[in-house]
Design a protein around this motif. Structure first.
Motif, PDB file in Angstrom:
ATOM      1  N   SER A   1       0.847  -1.189   0.000  1.00  0.00           N
ATOM      2  CA  SER A   1       0.000   0.000   0.000  1.00  0.00           C
ATOM      3  C   SER A   1       0.883   1.240   0.000  1.00  0.00           C
ATOM      4  O   SER A   1       2.070   1.185   0.293  1.00  0.00           O
ATOM      5  CB  SER A   1      -0.926   0.009   1.225  1.00  0.00           C
ATOM      6  OG  SER A   1      -0.168   0.082   2.419  1.00  0.00           O
ATOM      7  N   VAL A   2       0.284   2.354  -0.334  1.00  0.00           N
ATOM      8  CA  VAL A   2       0.977   3.635  -0.379  1.00  0.00           C
ATOM      9  C   VAL A   2       0.088   4.686   0.245  1.00  0.00           C
ATOM     10  O   VAL A   2      -1.132   4.656   0.077  1.00  0.00           O
ATOM     11  CB  VAL A   2       1.318   4.024  -1.834  1.00  0.00           C
ATOM     12  CG1 VAL A   2       1.800   5.456  -1.920  1.00  0.00           C
ATOM     13  CG2 VAL A   2       2.362   3.093  -2.392  1.00  0.00           C
ATOM     14  N   GLN A   3       0.690   5.610   0.985  1.00  0.00           N
ATOM     15  CA  GLN A   3      -0.074   6.679   1.616  1.00  0.00           C
ATOM     16  C   GLN A   3       0.608   8.022   1.359  1.00  0.00           C
ATOM     17  O   GLN A   3       1.822   8.092   1.179  1.00  0.00           O
ATOM     18  CB  GLN A   3      -0.186   6.447   3.136  1.00  0.00           C
ATOM     19  CG  GLN A   3      -0.833   5.136   3.537  1.00  0.00           C
ATOM     20  CD  GLN A   3      -2.277   5.003   3.079  1.00  0.00           C
ATOM     21  OE1 GLN A   3      -2.968   6.000   2.834  1.00  0.00           O
ATOM     22  NE2 GLN A   3      -2.758   3.762   2.959  1.00  0.00           N
ATOM     23  N   PHE A   4      -0.182   9.080   1.333  1.00  0.00           N
ATOM     24  CA  PHE A   4       0.357  10.427   1.194  1.00  0.00           C
ATOM     25  C   PHE A   4       1.110  10.813   2.461  1.00  0.00           C
ATOM     26  O   PHE A   4       0.706  10.455   3.569  1.00  0.00           O
ATOM     27  CB  PHE A   4      -0.772  11.428   0.940  1.00  0.00           C
ATOM     28  CG  PHE A   4      -1.535  11.157  -0.333  1.00  0.00           C
ATOM     29  CD1 PHE A   4      -0.920  11.246  -1.567  1.00  0.00           C
ATOM     30  CD2 PHE A   4      -2.874  10.801  -0.282  1.00  0.00           C
ATOM     31  CE1 PHE A   4      -1.627  10.987  -2.736  1.00  0.00           C
ATOM     32  CE2 PHE A   4      -3.585  10.545  -1.445  1.00  0.00           C
ATOM     33  CZ  PHE A   4      -2.952  10.642  -2.674  1.00  0.00           C
ATOM     34  N   ARG A   5       2.191  11.567   2.278  1.00  0.00           N
ATOM     35  CA  ARG A   5       2.981  11.998   3.419  1.00  0.00           C
ATOM     36  C   ARG A   5       3.241  13.506   3.433  1.00  0.00           C
ATOM     37  O   ARG A   5       3.669  14.034   4.457  1.00  0.00           O
ATOM     38  CB  ARG A   5       4.326  11.245   3.441  1.00  0.00           C
ATOM     39  CG  ARG A   5       4.198   9.773   3.821  1.00  0.00           C
ATOM     40  CD  ARG A   5       3.777   9.614   5.259  1.00  0.00           C
ATOM     41  NE  ARG A   5       3.579   8.226   5.664  1.00  0.00           N
ATOM     42  CZ  ARG A   5       2.406   7.651   5.809  1.00  0.00           C
ATOM     43  NH1 ARG A   5       1.302   8.355   5.587  1.00  0.00           N
ATOM     44  NH2 ARG A   5       2.298   6.406   6.194  1.00  0.00           N
ATOM     45  N   GLY A   6       3.006  14.206   2.333  1.00  0.00           N
ATOM     46  CA  GLY A   6       3.238  15.642   2.330  1.00  0.00           C
ATOM     47  C   GLY A   6       2.953  16.241   0.971  1.00  0.00           C
ATOM     48  O   GLY A   6       2.660  15.525   0.007  1.00  0.00           O
ATOM     49  N   PHE A   7       3.036  17.560   0.881  1.00  0.00           N
ATOM     50  CA  PHE A   7       2.763  18.230  -0.387  1.00  0.00           C
ATOM     51  C   PHE A   7       3.474  19.576  -0.448  1.00  0.00           C
ATOM     52  O   PHE A   7       3.903  20.140   0.571  1.00  0.00           O
ATOM     53  CB  PHE A   7       1.253  18.466  -0.558  1.00  0.00           C
ATOM     54  CG  PHE A   7       0.716  19.570   0.329  1.00  0.00           C
ATOM     55  CD1 PHE A   7       0.656  20.891  -0.125  1.00  0.00           C
ATOM     56  CD2 PHE A   7       0.296  19.300   1.617  1.00  0.00           C
ATOM     57  CE1 PHE A   7       0.197  21.906   0.685  1.00  0.00           C
ATOM     58  CE2 PHE A   7      -0.181  20.317   2.444  1.00  0.00           C
ATOM     59  CZ  PHE A   7      -0.221  21.619   1.973  1.00  0.00           C
ATOM     60  N   VAL A   8       3.590  20.089  -1.668  1.00  0.00           N
ATOM     61  CA  VAL A   8       4.015  21.453  -1.937  1.00  0.00           C
ATOM     62  C   VAL A   8       3.243  21.918  -3.167  1.00  0.00           C
ATOM     63  O   VAL A   8       3.181  21.190  -4.162  1.00  0.00           O
ATOM     64  CB  VAL A   8       5.534  21.565  -2.221  1.00  0.00           C
ATOM     65  CG1 VAL A   8       5.873  22.993  -2.672  1.00  0.00           C
ATOM     66  CG2 VAL A   8       6.347  21.200  -0.997  1.00  0.00           C
ATOM     67  N   ILE A   9       2.615  23.089  -3.101  1.00  0.00           N
ATOM     68  CA  ILE A   9       2.018  23.682  -4.290  1.00  0.00           C
ATOM     69  C   ILE A   9       3.136  24.449  -4.990  1.00  0.00           C
ATOM     70  O   ILE A   9       3.512  25.547  -4.571  1.00  0.00           O
ATOM     71  CB  ILE A   9       0.848  24.625  -3.942  1.00  0.00           C
ATOM     72  CG1 ILE A   9      -0.213  23.897  -3.110  1.00  0.00           C
ATOM     73  CG2 ILE A   9       0.229  25.191  -5.224  1.00  0.00           C
ATOM     74  CD1 ILE A   9      -0.896  22.766  -3.828  1.00  0.00           C
ATOM     75  N   LYS A  10       3.700  23.871  -6.035  1.00  0.00           N
ATOM     76  CA  LYS A  10       4.872  24.466  -6.684  1.00  0.00           C
ATOM     77  C   LYS A  10       4.513  25.737  -7.438  1.00  0.00           C
ATOM     78  O   LYS A  10       5.317  26.667  -7.517  1.00  0.00           O
ATOM     79  CB  LYS A  10       5.509  23.452  -7.632  1.00  0.00           C
ATOM     80  CG  LYS A  10       5.994  22.192  -6.939  1.00  0.00           C
ATOM     81  CD  LYS A  10       6.889  21.361  -7.833  1.00  0.00           C
ATOM     82  CE  LYS A  10       8.175  22.083  -8.106  1.00  0.00           C
ATOM     83  NZ  LYS A  10       9.249  21.171  -8.547  1.00  0.00           N
ATOM     84  N   SER A  11       3.323  25.772  -8.003  1.00  0.00           N
ATOM     85  CA  SER A  11       2.856  26.981  -8.674  1.00  0.00           C
ATOM     86  C   SER A  11       1.339  26.941  -8.720  1.00  0.00           C
ATOM     87  O   SER A  11       0.735  25.864  -8.710  1.00  0.00           O
ATOM     88  CB  SER A  11       3.431  27.086 -10.091  1.00  0.00           C
ATOM     89  OG  SER A  11       2.972  26.030 -10.910  1.00  0.00           O
ATOM     90  N   TYR A  12       0.731  28.131  -8.732  1.00  0.00           N
ATOM     91  CA  TYR A  12      -0.727  28.196  -8.771  1.00  0.00           C
ATOM     92  C   TYR A  12      -1.176  29.466  -9.467  1.00  0.00           C
ATOM     93  O   TYR A  12      -0.646  30.552  -9.224  1.00  0.00           O
ATOM     94  CB  TYR A  12      -1.319  28.163  -7.357  1.00  0.00           C
ATOM     95  CG  TYR A  12      -2.835  28.216  -7.359  1.00  0.00           C
ATOM     96  CD1 TYR A  12      -3.580  27.050  -7.472  1.00  0.00           C
ATOM     97  CD2 TYR A  12      -3.510  29.438  -7.297  1.00  0.00           C
ATOM     98  CE1 TYR A  12      -4.970  27.094  -7.508  1.00  0.00           C
ATOM     99  CE2 TYR A  12      -4.899  29.482  -7.339  1.00  0.00           C
ATOM    100  CZ  TYR A  12      -5.626  28.308  -7.448  1.00  0.00           C
ATOM    101  OH  TYR A  12      -6.993  28.352  -7.500  1.00  0.00           O
ATOM    102  N   SER A  13      -2.144  29.315 -10.354  1.00  0.00           N
ATOM    103  CA  SER A  13      -2.848  30.441 -10.933  1.00  0.00           C
ATOM    104  C   SER A  13      -4.309  30.045 -11.031  1.00  0.00           C
ATOM    105  O   SER A  13      -4.677  28.904 -10.714  1.00  0.00           O
ATOM    106  CB  SER A  13      -2.294  30.795 -12.312  1.00  0.00           C
ATOM    107  OG  SER A  13      -2.633  29.784 -13.263  1.00  0.00           O
TER     108      SER A  13
END
Length: 251
Positions: A179-191
């Motif tokens: 199994s795999v689970q989310f561990r973190g995030f970064v919004i690298k760019s957003y518009s």
């Protein structure tokens, strides 16, 4: 982002060609969506594409008016362009993978009887939720969910056509001990019209990795833009640790 979030070499299992195929099967995980998106056809030793390149992406232009207003199911939009802290999230399982849900604020605003999720808020958090739920839907191993995902959550173009053709011939992934689970995030760019969402994950064997999902706002929802080859622009890349990522996990 710190240097630790860059691809590692040498001892990392992600750098071994034999592992790339199994990692792809694990990341969708356990589902063929990653085989569609992450592996070029006929090549089990593919290397990640450059993270900043979008030359090979084919997606329909964002329609006039789509970059403003609420989502197609009426979720609120914001003028924010960044997400620098962990959103307070409720998590539910899609198969073995925990996915975030906030149906009145960020999405999914619509969940079909078969479990298919869609309609996310026009905001950085909405883009994050959309990307995470798309990956989690792929982890289900359900051919019907995969077909709906490629039909409704991908931007039109040659890559989507390839993914749709593959989803129609994809057998169920069956059971798996991995199994795999989310561990973190970064919004690298957003518009208002596009977002690059960098998501970190961990396998049940303890291996860390991440991938950048290029999302576009179209028809009142976030959709995934994929390369003409039918694979994501950014492949799975190994991590030595989670430095530089905002911690985020539901399991």
């Amino acid at each position: 982002m710190s240097e630790s979030t860059q691809s590692t070499t040498g001892r990392s299992p992600f750098t071994r060609p034999g592992f790339i195929i199994s990692a792809a099967l694990v990341i969708a995980m356990i589902a063929a969506v990653v085989v569609i998106f992450f592996l070029p056809k006929g090549d089990g030793t593919a290397q990640p594409a450059p993270s900043s390149s979008s030359d090979n992406v084919s997606a329909a232009p964002t329609k006039s008016g789509d970059a403003t207003g609420k989502s197609i199911c009426g979720l609120p939009s914001t003028s924010e362009t960044a997400l620098g802290s962990t959103p307070k999230s409720t998590w539910t399982l899609i198969g073995k993978m925990a996915a975030p849900t906030d149906p009145k604020t960020f999405g999914p605003g619509v969940t079909d009887e078969d479990g298919f999720r869609s309609c996310f808020a026009h905001s950085p958090t909405g883009a994050l939720y959309a990307a995470a739920n798309l990956v989690a839907l792929g982890s289900s191993g359900d051919p019907k969910l995969n077909q709906k995902m490629t039909d409704r959550l991908l931007m039109p173009g040659p890559g989507r056509d390839i993914a749709m053709a593959d989803s129609r011939t994809m057998p169920s992934s069956g059971s798996s001990n991995t199994s795999v689970q989310f561990r973190g995030f970064v919004i690298k760019s957003y518009s208002r019209s596009a977002a690059n969402v960098d998501i970190a994950f961990q396998t049940s064997a303890g291996v860390l990795g991440h991938a950048v999902l290029p999302m576009e706002w179209a028809d009142g929802d976030w959709k995934l833009a994929i390369a003409d080859s039918g694979r994501l622009i950014n492949d799975i890349t190994a991590l030595s640790d989670l430095s530089g990522f905002i911690p985020w996990s539901g399991a």
